[in-house]
Design a protein around this motif. Structure first.
Motif, PDB file in Angstrom:
ATOM      1  N   ALA A  25       7.853  -6.273  12.659  1.00 12.92           N
ATOM      2  CA  ALA A  25       6.791  -5.276  12.540  1.00 12.92           C
ATOM      3  C   ALA A  25       6.925  -4.463  11.256  1.00 12.92           C
ATOM      4  CB  ALA A  25       6.825  -4.347  13.755  1.00 12.92           C
ATOM      5  N   ILE A  26       8.159  -4.135  10.890  1.00 10.65           N
ATOM      6  CA  ILE A  26       8.377  -3.367   9.663  1.00 10.65           C
ATOM      7  C   ILE A  26       7.978  -4.192   8.433  1.00 10.65           C
ATOM      8  CG2 ILE A  26      10.170  -2.349   8.195  1.00 10.65           C
ATOM      9  CD1 ILE A  26      11.612  -1.506  10.769  1.00 10.65           C
ATOM     10  N   ALA A  27       8.368  -5.469   8.416  1.00 10.06           N
ATOM     11  CA  ALA A  27       8.014  -6.339   7.290  1.00 10.06           C
ATOM     12  C   ALA A  27       6.505  -6.497   7.192  1.00 10.06           C
ATOM     13  CB  ALA A  27       8.683  -7.703   7.460  1.00 10.06           C
ATOM     14  N   LEU A  28       5.840  -6.621   8.336  1.00  4.81           N
ATOM     15  CA  LEU A  28       4.384  -6.753   8.357  1.00  4.81           C
ATOM     16  C   LEU A  28       3.710  -5.499   7.803  1.00  4.81           C
ATOM     17  CD1 LEU A  28       2.538  -9.041   9.354  1.00  4.81           C
ATOM     18  CD2 LEU A  28       2.323  -7.831  11.519  1.00  4.81           C
ATOM     19  N   THR A  29       4.242  -4.346   8.180  1.00  2.69           N
ATOM     20  CA  THR A  29       3.689  -3.074   7.707  1.00  2.69           C
ATOM     21  C   THR A  29       3.863  -2.919   6.196  1.00  2.69           C
ATOM     22  OG1 THR A  29       4.249  -2.077   9.843  1.00  2.69           O
ATOM     23  CG2 THR A  29       3.750  -0.584   8.030  1.00  2.69           C
ATOM     24  N   LEU A  30       5.051  -3.207   5.708  1.00  2.00           N
ATOM     25  CA  LEU A  30       5.319  -3.060   4.273  1.00  2.00           C
ATOM     26  C   LEU A  30       4.503  -4.052   3.460  1.00  2.00           C
ATOM     27  CD1 LEU A  30       9.196  -2.509   4.299  1.00  2.00           C
ATOM     28  CD2 LEU A  30       7.388  -0.797   4.067  1.00  2.00           C
ATOM     29  N   ALA A  31       4.359  -5.272   3.969  1.00  2.00           N
ATOM     30  CA  ALA A  31       3.572  -6.286   3.266  1.00  2.00           C
ATOM     31  C   ALA A  31       2.107  -5.865   3.179  1.00  2.00           C
ATOM     32  CB  ALA A  31       3.698  -7.638   3.966  1.00  2.00           C
ATOM     33  N   ALA A  32       1.592  -5.296   4.270  1.00  2.00           N
ATOM     34  CA  ALA A  32       0.205  -4.839   4.269  1.00  2.00           C
ATOM     35  C   ALA A  32       0.003  -3.709   3.262  1.00  2.00           C
ATOM     36  CB  ALA A  32      -0.189  -4.371   5.676  1.00  2.00           C
ATOM     37  N   TYR A  33       0.995  -2.803   3.170  1.00  2.00           N
ATOM     38  CA  TYR A  33       0.855  -1.691   2.224  1.00  2.00           C
ATOM     39  C   TYR A  33       0.930  -2.178   0.771  1.00  2.00           C
ATOM     40  CZ  TYR A  33       1.458   2.658  -0.243  1.00  2.00           C
ATOM     41  OH  TYR A  33       1.289   3.702  -1.125  1.00  2.00           O
ATOM     42  N   VAL A  34       1.833  -3.104   0.490  1.00  2.00           N
ATOM     43  CA  VAL A  34       1.940  -3.647  -0.871  1.00  2.00           C
ATOM     44  C   VAL A  34       0.642  -4.348  -1.258  1.00  2.00           C
ATOM     45  CG1 VAL A  34       3.111  -5.355  -2.305  1.00  2.00           C
ATOM     46  CG2 VAL A  34       4.447  -3.849  -0.832  1.00  2.00           C
ATOM     47  N   ALA A  35       0.084  -5.115  -0.320  1.00  2.00           N
ATOM     48  CA  ALA A  35      -1.189  -5.785  -0.584  1.00  2.00           C
ATOM     49  C   ALA A  35      -2.308  -4.766  -0.785  1.00  2.00           C
ATOM     50  CB  ALA A  35      -1.525  -6.725   0.569  1.00  2.00           C
ATOM     51  N   GLY A  36      -2.310  -3.709   0.039  1.00  2.00           N
ATOM     52  CA  GLY A  36      -3.322  -2.670  -0.110  1.00  2.00           C
ATOM     53  C   GLY A  36      -3.206  -1.935  -1.429  1.00  2.00           C
ATOM     54  N   LEU A  37      -1.979  -1.680  -1.869  1.00  2.00           N
ATOM     55  CA  LEU A  37      -1.751  -1.010  -3.151  1.00  2.00           C
ATOM     56  C   LEU A  37      -2.217  -1.876  -4.308  1.00  2.00           C
ATOM     57  CD1 LEU A  37      -0.523   1.523  -4.467  1.00  2.00           C
ATOM     58  CD2 LEU A  37       1.663   0.332  -4.550  1.00  2.00           C
ATOM     59  N   HIS A  38      -1.952  -3.178  -4.221  1.00  2.00           N
ATOM     60  CA  HIS A  38      -2.391  -4.104  -5.265  1.00  2.00           C
ATOM     61  C   HIS A  38      -3.914  -4.142  -5.344  1.00  2.00           C
ATOM     62  CE1 HIS A  38      -2.428  -7.613  -7.871  1.00  2.00           C
ATOM     63  NE2 HIS A  38      -3.243  -8.220  -7.016  1.00  2.00           N
ATOM     64  N   LEU A  39      -4.573  -4.220  -4.190  1.00  2.00           N
ATOM     65  CA  LEU A  39      -6.027  -4.254  -4.173  1.00  2.00           C
ATOM     66  C   LEU A  39      -6.613  -2.930  -4.658  1.00  2.00           C
ATOM     67  CD1 LEU A  39      -8.520  -5.886  -3.442  1.00  2.00           C
ATOM     68  CD2 LEU A  39      -8.323  -5.044  -1.085  1.00  2.00           C
ATOM     69  N   PHE A  40      -5.972  -1.831  -4.297  1.00  2.00           N
ATOM     70  CA  PHE A  40      -6.403  -0.504  -4.730  1.00  2.00           C
ATOM     71  C   PHE A  40      -6.411  -0.412  -6.259  1.00  2.00           C
ATOM     72  CE2 PHE A  40      -4.863   3.822  -5.907  1.00  2.00           C
ATOM     73  CZ  PHE A  40      -5.974   4.557  -5.516  1.00  2.00           C
ATOM     74  N   ARG A  41      -5.363  -0.932  -6.888  1.00  2.00           N
ATOM     75  CA  ARG A  41      -5.292  -0.897  -8.352  1.00  2.00           C
ATOM     76  C   ARG A  41      -6.296  -1.844  -8.988  1.00  2.00           C
ATOM     77  NH1 ARG A  41       1.342  -0.921  -8.439  1.00  2.00           N
ATOM     78  NH2 ARG A  41       1.616   1.339  -8.134  1.00  2.00           N
ATOM     79  N   ARG A  42      -6.524  -2.988  -8.351  1.00  2.00           N
ATOM     80  CA  ARG A  42      -7.501  -3.933  -8.880  1.00  2.00           C
ATOM     81  C   ARG A  42      -8.921  -3.363  -8.843  1.00  2.00           C
ATOM     82  NH1 ARG A  42      -6.191  -9.429  -9.126  1.00  2.00           N
ATOM     83  NH2 ARG A  42      -8.335  -9.609  -9.921  1.00  2.00           N
ATOM     84  N   LEU A  43      -9.173  -2.484  -7.864  1.00  2.00           N
ATOM     85  CA  LEU A  43     -10.492  -1.865  -7.736  1.00  2.00           C
ATOM     86  C   LEU A  43     -10.664  -0.662  -8.657  1.00  2.00           C
ATOM     87  CD1 LEU A  43     -10.936  -1.974  -3.842  1.00  2.00           C
ATOM     88  CD2 LEU A  43     -12.116  -3.386  -5.531  1.00  2.00           C
ATOM     89  N   GLY A  44      -9.614  -0.321  -9.411  1.00  2.00           N
ATOM     90  CA  GLY A  44      -9.693   0.804 -10.330  1.00  2.00           C
ATOM     91  C   GLY A  44      -9.281   2.124  -9.719  1.00  2.00           C
ATOM     92  N   ALA A  45      -8.449   2.085  -8.673  1.00  2.00           N
ATOM     93  CA  ALA A  45      -7.920   3.281  -8.008  1.00  2.00           C
ATOM     94  C   ALA A  45      -9.011   4.249  -7.564  1.00  2.00           C
ATOM     95  CB  ALA A  45      -6.921   3.994  -8.925  1.00  2.00           C
ATOM     96  N   PRO A  46      -9.986   3.789  -6.748  1.00  2.00           N
ATOM     97  CA  PRO A  46     -11.034   4.704  -6.282  1.00  2.00           C
ATOM     98  C   PRO A  46     -10.502   5.687  -5.256  1.00  2.00           C
ATOM     99  CG  PRO A  46     -11.251   2.574  -5.185  1.00  2.00           C
ATOM    100  CD  PRO A  46     -10.156   2.427  -6.203  1.00  2.00           C
ATOM    101  N   GLY A  47     -10.918   6.964  -5.360  1.00  2.00           N
ATOM    102  CA  GLY A  47     -10.434   7.982  -4.451  1.00  2.00           C
ATOM    103  C   GLY A  47     -10.890   7.766  -3.020  1.00  2.00           C
ATOM    104  N   TRP A  48     -12.041   7.096  -2.832  1.00  2.00           N
ATOM    105  CA  TRP A  48     -12.595   6.905  -1.491  1.00  2.00           C
ATOM    106  C   TRP A  48     -11.918   5.758  -0.734  1.00  2.00           C
ATOM    107  CZ3 TRP A  48     -14.359   1.957  -1.083  1.00  2.00           C
ATOM    108  CH2 TRP A  48     -14.699   1.305  -2.270  1.00  2.00           C
TER     109      TRP A  48
END
Length: 238
Positions: free
Chosen positions: A15-38
């Motif tokens: 569960a911990i690995a799944l959570t961390l992997a999801a956050y890393v993926a979310g952070l990568h996508l967030f940066r690819r989108l140009g770090a939108p505040g919303w």
């Protein structure tokens, strides 16, 4: 496949690995989108994680039991925000009068408007109790929710949505009103957007981050002291 998933979820590491992997993926996508505040990384991570749990057929209770170990880090992470708060203490002391005037009212409104809307829509007491602490940082909000009889899972969902909406709302209103003072922006983000708003405030600048930490901390303290007492008033809920 089912046996493999059961084996991975048999220990907290899955569960911990799944959570961390999801956050890393979310952070990568967030940066690819140009770090939108919303669209903060934690929102993307939550959506990705929910999708993986649904597709893999993992029971949420099993996931929560393993990922619960990560909850132990919420307290130290919140306390660590006291460092920038200490660094900006001279600025905070200079504004103690307006801060003292606005913080109690802001903390009251943060709980009142959500509960009021839900009550008008006919929500039962458990939902009202789950929404009341939605503007408070998670470690404090969990304790308040359990004390007044709400659902922690529902509260956490409201907490996430509140942080996302608060970030978008503060940014839109600040542009519309022409507000650039980091102290005002940070305080608004901390009071209304708890930890998510505070993270966004640190992206604006150290002063905004310190005032967001102040707003988040004092809102949490005031809510933890007053909300359970107010909840016991006759005729408030039920």
């Amino acid at each position: 496949m089912s046996e493999l998933i059961d084996h991975l979820m048999a220990t907290p590491l899955g569960a911990i690995a799944l959570t961390l992997a999801a956050y890393v993926a979310g952070l990568h996508l967030f940066r690819r989108l140009g770090a939108p505040g919303w669209c903060p990384p934690i929102l993307v991570a939550a959506l990705l994680l929910a999708g993986v749990l649904a597709l893999a057929g993992i029971d949420y209770a099993d996931y929560h039991e393993g990922a619960g170990w990560l909850m132990l880090l919420l307290g130290p992470a919140t306390v660590a925000l006291g460092l920038p708060l200490y660094q900006q203490m001279p600025h905070i002391r200079a504004l103690w009068r307006p801060l003292l005037a606005c913080l109690p009212l802001s903390a009251l409104l943060a709980a009142l408007y959500a509960v009021g809307i839900a009550w008008l829509l006919g929500a039962p007491p458990e939902i009202l109790a789950s929404l009341a602490p939605k503007s408070v940082t998670a470690p404090i909000a969990i304790g308040i929710t359990e004390q007044i009889g709400g659902s922690v899972s529902l509260m956490m969902g409201g907490l996430l949505l509140t942080g996302v909406v608060a970030i978008a709302g503060v940014e839109l209103l600040s542009r519309w009103l022409g507000i650039r003072d980091e102290r005002i922006l940070g305080l608004a983000l901390g009071i209304n957007g708890h930890a998510l708003g505070t993270v966004r405030a640190f992206e604006i600048g150290p002063t905004a981050g310190a005032f967001a930490s102040l707003g988040m901390s004092l809102t949490g303290i005031l809510t933890a002291l007053l909300l359970p007492l107010a909840w016991r008033l006759p005729g408030l809920v039920g």
